[in-house]
Design a protein around this motif. Structure first.
Motif, PDB file in Angstrom:
ATOM      1  N   TRP A 174      27.083 -59.197  56.765  1.00  0.00           N
ATOM      2  CA  TRP A 174      27.257 -59.017  55.355  1.00  0.00           C
ATOM      3  C   TRP A 174      26.171 -59.463  54.516  1.00  0.00           C
ATOM      4  O   TRP A 174      25.861 -58.698  53.579  1.00  0.00           O
ATOM      5  CB  TRP A 174      28.766 -60.053  55.045  1.00  0.00           C
ATOM      6  N   TRP A 231      37.724 -52.822  46.332  1.00  0.00           N
ATOM      7  CA  TRP A 231      38.152 -53.791  47.284  1.00  0.00           C
ATOM      8  C   TRP A 231      38.304 -55.131  46.685  1.00  0.00           C
ATOM      9  O   TRP A 231      39.108 -55.774  47.109  1.00  0.00           O
ATOM     10  CB  TRP A 231      36.908 -53.909  48.333  1.00  0.00           C
ATOM     11  N   ALA A 282      41.522 -57.587  46.889  1.00  0.00           N
ATOM     12  CA  ALA A 282      41.599 -58.935  47.317  1.00  0.00           C
ATOM     13  C   ALA A 282      41.992 -59.812  46.082  1.00  0.00           C
ATOM     14  O   ALA A 282      42.638 -60.959  46.285  1.00  0.00           O
ATOM     15  CB  ALA A 282      40.038 -59.476  47.414  1.00  0.00           C
ATOM     16  N   ASP A 297      43.278 -63.211  48.163  1.00  0.00           N
ATOM     17  CA  ASP A 297      42.552 -63.189  49.608  1.00  0.00           C
ATOM     18  C   ASP A 297      41.144 -63.163  49.340  1.00  0.00           C
ATOM     19  O   ASP A 297      40.582 -62.148  49.684  1.00  0.00           O
ATOM     20  CB  ASP A 297      43.210 -62.269  50.557  1.00  0.00           C
ATOM     21  N   PRO A 317      37.509 -64.699  50.159  1.00  0.00           N
ATOM     22  CA  PRO A 317      37.033 -65.439  51.442  1.00  0.00           C
ATOM     23  C   PRO A 317      35.876 -66.285  50.727  1.00  0.00           C
ATOM     24  O   PRO A 317      35.196 -65.941  49.799  1.00  0.00           O
ATOM     25  CB  PRO A 317      36.439 -64.418  52.239  1.00  0.00           C
ATOM     26  N   LEU A 336      32.791 -65.085  55.513  1.00  0.00           N
ATOM     27  CA  LEU A 336      32.440 -63.423  55.483  1.00  0.00           C
ATOM     28  C   LEU A 336      31.883 -62.906  56.802  1.00  0.00           C
ATOM     29  O   LEU A 336      32.032 -61.662  56.757  1.00  0.00           O
ATOM     30  CB  LEU A 336      31.311 -63.200  54.451  1.00  0.00           C
ATOM     31  N   LYS A 387      37.781 -59.321  59.572  1.00  0.00           N
ATOM     32  CA  LYS A 387      38.515 -58.722  58.566  1.00  0.00           C
ATOM     33  C   LYS A 387      37.912 -58.177  57.184  1.00  0.00           C
ATOM     34  O   LYS A 387      38.316 -57.563  56.273  1.00  0.00           O
ATOM     35  CB  LYS A 387      39.697 -59.766  58.280  1.00  0.00           C
ATOM     36  N   TYR A 388      36.730 -58.939  56.822  1.00  0.00           N
ATOM     37  CA  TYR A 388      35.952 -58.729  55.622  1.00  0.00           C
ATOM     38  C   TYR A 388      34.781 -57.882  55.910  1.00  0.00           C
ATOM     39  O   TYR A 388      33.814 -58.308  56.371  1.00  0.00           O
ATOM     40  CB  TYR A 388      35.568 -59.940  54.901  1.00  0.00           C
ATOM     41  N   TRP A 426      31.998 -56.580  50.933  1.00  0.00           N
ATOM     42  CA  TRP A 426      32.029 -57.853  50.405  1.00  0.00           C
ATOM     43  C   TRP A 426      30.571 -58.526  50.448  1.00  0.00           C
ATOM     44  O   TRP A 426      30.464 -59.290  49.410  1.00  0.00           O
ATOM     45  CB  TRP A 426      32.717 -58.613  51.517  1.00  0.00           C
TER      46      TRP A 426
END
Length: 1020
Positions: free
Chosen positions: A174, A195, A199, A204, A206, A211, A215-216, A221
């Motif tokens: 990320w 996105w 979130a 949700d 993070p 990160l 799932k991210y 992100w």
């Protein structure tokens, strides 16, 4: 008990030696093929800082790419305060089908890969995206990676620093990808904003430390993270954080040092900014359920992705892409009223002639009578249009377009006679028209502007489509957002259709009455549904969703309107990280607000500290006319080192003297990856054995054309040991001997492989092999009582005479299997091979290995295998080449060498051990059956992409080994069938090697109960 060390080890080493030295063109036993359908003749176009590797189909696009790369270099040099070392290479392909054939990376390239930058040669490899805006973005994104790699190199080479080359780029995905997105897009992006809205809606968000979790999605992100940090602390912190993190510190430490804030507090501040930016808009918007009902609901375990809805003309059936079968995305037809899936129209994973469905960027189309559908794909490396009968699933027509690189967005004309589509030629998408009756094609648009996503007017006299013509200036290589345009077929005139400014407008669809055009736009931040009235050009907003109407990519089709009746509307929506399809039934249009503040998809914070990147992205320095291009020159390949394994070396002492050892491997290739060289050197031992243990391999592979070939030369030794003693010396002492025999395999080999399709290939090999043997024994002498060790010496032992042989072989390989957890989940693979040798030994070796996998219900695979291998001929049973051991890993479980004990041998048969000896032979036949379920991993019952795939299985193995002097028996005898049953827990690394723990019961060893067996073997 007989001692099998030499026999089975020799067989294993010989197999490894053959695979390594003769594997010049293909060392795969199974596996699909990366087919080189094209044979582009590359040339090099040079600018001040870049070398663009291009070929005639892409020359014009390469000239534009050189200008764009110089601009990106100017921007990133300014942003990151770094100058790239040497010249930067860019390998440019004319389209994604060509790009997927590149040899710059050995692995398969997926549908969603728009380009890559590899670390060893720092080369950038990508296709022209068909539209200038998209290509420009990918060029910038990948050049960021080149800067990241080069900054890491410079820090690693700094003698005053502590950064090592080994850990220089071990940064979170990320962090790396998000930075590339931020520096190539800037502080506003509707896709990332969508996105973030989702979130915030789900609460949700993070923390930064989370990160890393799969799932991210790292691109979205990471982009949002960098937009916030750079906006809050100034764009100058991007370079500081990068250098600090690369210099051996983790991200949290880099944040604390450079931003003077703890990671946890930064997470809280970021979350607050996201909620402040998107919270009010999410609260005011409506859920998708207020507008209609779900047709295809996404599910985390079955069908996370459902895309590209296309309603039949009467609106009663739905065509869509989905991953509902877990392991692939296919095309389905659904009954709208009942929600029942009527038919699966494609099997792309097992269709060896279909390379890609292009599901990210295209959709299917219905014939006017609703009986057939057409889809655009890639078959055998070229664009292909397939027409399929919906009721039977039979293919009615297949048309290839060799003059194009790819085709997208087919649209069937109202009269049923032709299909319009967007075709990529020379790196640019233009509209074309295919006449079904005559099977001829003609262009509809020409010029420097992209044209895509055509939709027919109800009268069949015009098309509406998406273009950048009204926002871009290709002459200066400046690109704006997409707008809608009208094409009159009779005249070829193109006129603008009213649409929204400040964002993209895509996916036009005609209303059933022909009075409106529906389309998707993200001009107000979130992608929503709009329509324009053809009577007065008035714009109306049809939805105001909390998240948005979208496919996966920026220009993915996500809207369909049926052409009959009331005109049903279907859309794909993004929510909770999933893509579902809805039927919209409660639409109340209202006027679009006159004023739209800011840019589409602005990421927080809106008030930015020391903004720099957005200014640089708007800067067109250097202008096109300021970039000087050199004359094209022919590409001449030259090899350079990609990677060197860490040199190993060691010294030790034994009773026989000093022991030394070490080794190194070097991987070489040219810039295009067409020529590859592996050099390996390894040795160990004392003054007596060092030369015997010397291993060296030089292996060359040529991938330049479809027919791949290779050559290799090498020496690979293997050693087997056995114990003899105690022996009474008659003088009050006794000796014990460790007998060592070296088999030194020297080989020169050539090998070729011709991939017929991505599933089928023919392999061939020929070579010369020299095998020599050397033996000695280490004699340890003890006093007669055994209490005193008196010393050691080395004594000579007779060894077999050397061998000279000429091996050759040919094989046909088929593989349509799809990888599941720790093995294939469904499909078929088989290998039919005939090999042999002549010379001092003379025999031939047929092999048949057939494996089939079915997936009767999700997550359960039933696997079966039948295999026969044998040596036949004059010297098939010569003891110098050893025998096949049926208990080897990957064969019959429950009979491995270390599980046997002397108690299982018949004393009356000594020194033989029949129950063990029957496992050896020059010919073997075996069968296996398994039922297995993936537990963890990306496709497990418990989805966990960050965990290596782990599966459980129940299995049954059976096999028999025999030689020329015996016969296989299934009813009892000296070569009887042996069987093993049990359970297994397995995990997979690198998609091939499987580590297993088997709880196994050998059914034909009455003295042996259930026991645990550890195995490492290729996946069955």
């Amino acid at each position: 008990m007989s001692v099998p060390s030499r026999a089975w080890r020799a067989a294993v080493i010989l197999g490894v030696a053959a695979a390594v030295t003769a594997g010049g063109a293909s060392a795969q036993y199974f596996g699909g093929n990366k087919v080189r359908y094209e044979d582009p003749r590359f040339r090099i176009l040079s600018s001040e800082h870049f070398d663009i590797y291009t070929y005639p189909e892409e020359d014009a696009a390469a000239q534009d790419a050189a200008v764009l790369m110089e601009r990106w270099n100017h921007r990133l040099h300014d942003m990151l305060g770094h100058e790239l070392k040497g010249r930067q290479a860019l390998i440019l392909y004319a389209g994604h089908p060509h790009f997927r054939q590149t040899n710059a990376t050995p692995g398969e390239i997926g549908e969603g890969t728009g380009g890559f930058t590899e670390m060893f040669k720092r080369r950038i490899v990508l296709p022209s995206a068909g539209a200038g805006h998209e290509t420009d973005h990918v060029l910038g994104h990948e050049l960021v990676h080149a800067f990241q790699f080069d900054i890491a190199r410079k820090l690693a080479e700094d003698p005053s620093g502590k950064t090592s080359k080994a850990n220089a780029m071990r940064l979170p995905l990320w962090f790396i990808e998000g930075m590339a997105e931020y520096l190539s897009i800037g502080s506003a992006d509707p896709q990332t904003a969508m996105w973030m809205r989702d979130a915030v809606l789900r609460d949700d968000l993070p923390v930064i430390a989370d990160l890393n979790k799969p799932k991210y999605f790292p691109y979205r992100w990471g982009h949002a993270f960098w937009a916030y940090v750079a906006g809050s602390y100034g764009d100058g912190v991007v370079a500081k954080l990068l250098r600090s993190a690369v210099a051996g510190k983790d991200v949290a430490t880099a944040i604390r040092l450079e931003l003077k804030i703890e990671e946890k507090q930064l997470s809280k501040d970021w979350h607050a900014a996201l909620k402040a930016e998107f919270g009010p808009a999410v609260a005011a918007a409506k859920p998708i359920g207020d507008y209609g009902r779900v047709l295809v609901k996404a599910n985390k375990k079955k069908g996370r992705i459902n895309l590209s809805p296309v309603l039949s003309p009467d609106g009663k059936r739905l065509l869509f892409f989905s991953e509902r079968e877990l392991f692939s995305i296919e095309l389905y037809v659904m009954d709208v009223e009942s929600g029942k899936v009527l038919r699966t129209l494609t099997r792309s994973t097992t269709d060896s002639h279909l390379d890609s469905l292009q599901f990210l960027y295209t959709s299917g189309t219905w014939s006017p009578d609703g009986r057939q559908v057409a889809l655009a794909g890639v078959g055998d490396g070229r664009p292909v249009l397939r027409i399929i009968d919906v009721e039977t699933g039979d293919q009615v027509l297949e048309q290839r377009f060799p003059e194009l690189v790819e085709m997208l967005h087919p649209a069937w004309s109202p009269d049923g006679n032709s299909i319009a589509f967007a075709g990529n030629k020379g790196g640019l998408l233009q509209l074309h028209l295919f006449d079904i009756a005559t099977r001829t094609t003609r262009p509809l648009t020409l010029g420097p502007h992209a044209a895509m996503q055509p939709a027919w007017a109800p009268d069949g006299k015009s098309l509406v489509f998406v273009t950048d013509e009204f926002t871009s200036d290709p002459a200066q290589l400046t690109y704006g957002d997409y707008r809608l345009a009208w094409l009159t077929l009779a005249t070829g005139a193109v006129t603008p259709v009213p649409s929204l400014r400040g964002g993209k407008n895509i996916n036009p669809q005609w209303s059933a009455d022909g009075q409106h055009i529906y389309f998707l736009s993200d001009a107000r931040g979130a992608p929503n549904l709009y329509r324009v009235s053809l009577a007065d050009g008035g714009l109306e907003e049809m939805t105001d969703l909390k998240v948005g109407i979208s496919g996966i990519a920026r220009t993915s089709p996500a809207l369909s309107v049926s052409t009959q009746g009331e005109g049903r509307i279907a859309v794909s929506t993004y929510s909770k990280g999933l893509y579902s399809i809805y039927l919209l039934e409660n639409l109340q249009p209202h006027a679009v607000p006159a004023a739209i503040e800011g840019r589409a998809g602005t990421l927080p914070p809106r008030e930015r500290a020391e903004p720099k990147i957005d200014r640089l992205l708007a800067d067109m320095t250097p202008p096109k006319e300021a970039v000087t291009l050199a004359e094209l020159k022919e590409y001449e390949p030259s090899l350079s080192v990609d990677y060197a394994t860490q040199v190993s070396a060691g010294v030790g002492n034994s009773s026989l003297g000093t022991v030394v050892g070490g080794g190194v491997a070097l991987y070489w290739s040219d810039m295009l990856g067409d020529h590859n060289l592996l050099t390996v050197l390894q040795a160990e031992g004392d003054s007596t054995t060092f030369q015997r243990n010397l291993a060296a391999v030089v292996n060359y592979e040529n991938r330049e054309q479809r027919l791949r070939w290779g050559a290799a030369v090498g020496q690979i030794p293997s050693v087997s040991v056995g114990f003899v003693g105690p022996v009474d010396n008659g003088d009050g002492t006794f000796s014990q001997f460790l007998v060592r025999q070296w088999q030194i395999n020297r080989e020169v080999a050539g090998r070729l492989a011709y991939p017929i399709t991505r599933a089928d290939r023919i392999e061939g090999s020929v070579g010369y092999r020299h095998i020599s043997y050397v033996a000695d024994a280490v004699e340890d002498v003890y006093s007669n009582g055994g209490n005193q060790y008196l010393g050691s010496r080395i004594v000579d032992v007779d060894a077999p005479p050397s061998l000279e042989m000429y091996p050759a072989g040919v094989a046909f390989v088929h593989d349509t299997s799809v990888w599941g957890g720790a093995g294939p989940a469904f499909g078929t693979r088989y290998r039919v091979e005939l090999g042999g040798v002549v010379g001092d030994l003379d025999f031939y070796t047929p092999l048949l290995d057939f494996r089939h996998y079915i997936l009767p219900i999700p997550y359960l695979t039933l696997a079966g295998r039948l295999m026969h291998y044998g040596r036949y001929g004059r010297d098939a049973d010569d003891e110098r080449i050893g025998q096949v051991f049926l208990g080897n890993w990957g064969m019959v479980r429950g009979y491995d060498y270390y599980s046997f004990s002397l108690a299982e041998c018949d004393p009356a048969a000594a020194p033989a051990c029949p129950i063990f000896d029957q496992l050896f032979g020059s010919r073997v036949m075996l069968a296996s059956a398994e039922a297995r379920v993936p537990i963890f991993g990306a496709r497990g019952l418990v989805p966990s992409p960050s965990v290596p795939p782990i599966e459980i299985a129940a299995f049954y193995d059976a096999g028999v080994a025999w030689d020329r002097d015996s016969s296989p028996s299934f009813t009892g005898g000296d070569r009887d069938l042996v069987r093993g049953v049990g359970y297994s827990v397995r995990l997979s690394f690198f998609g091939a090697l499987v580590i297993g723990w088997n709880y196994v019961k050998p059914l034909d060893r009455p003295e042996q109960d259930w026991y645990w067996e550890f195995t490492i073997a290729p996946a069955f």
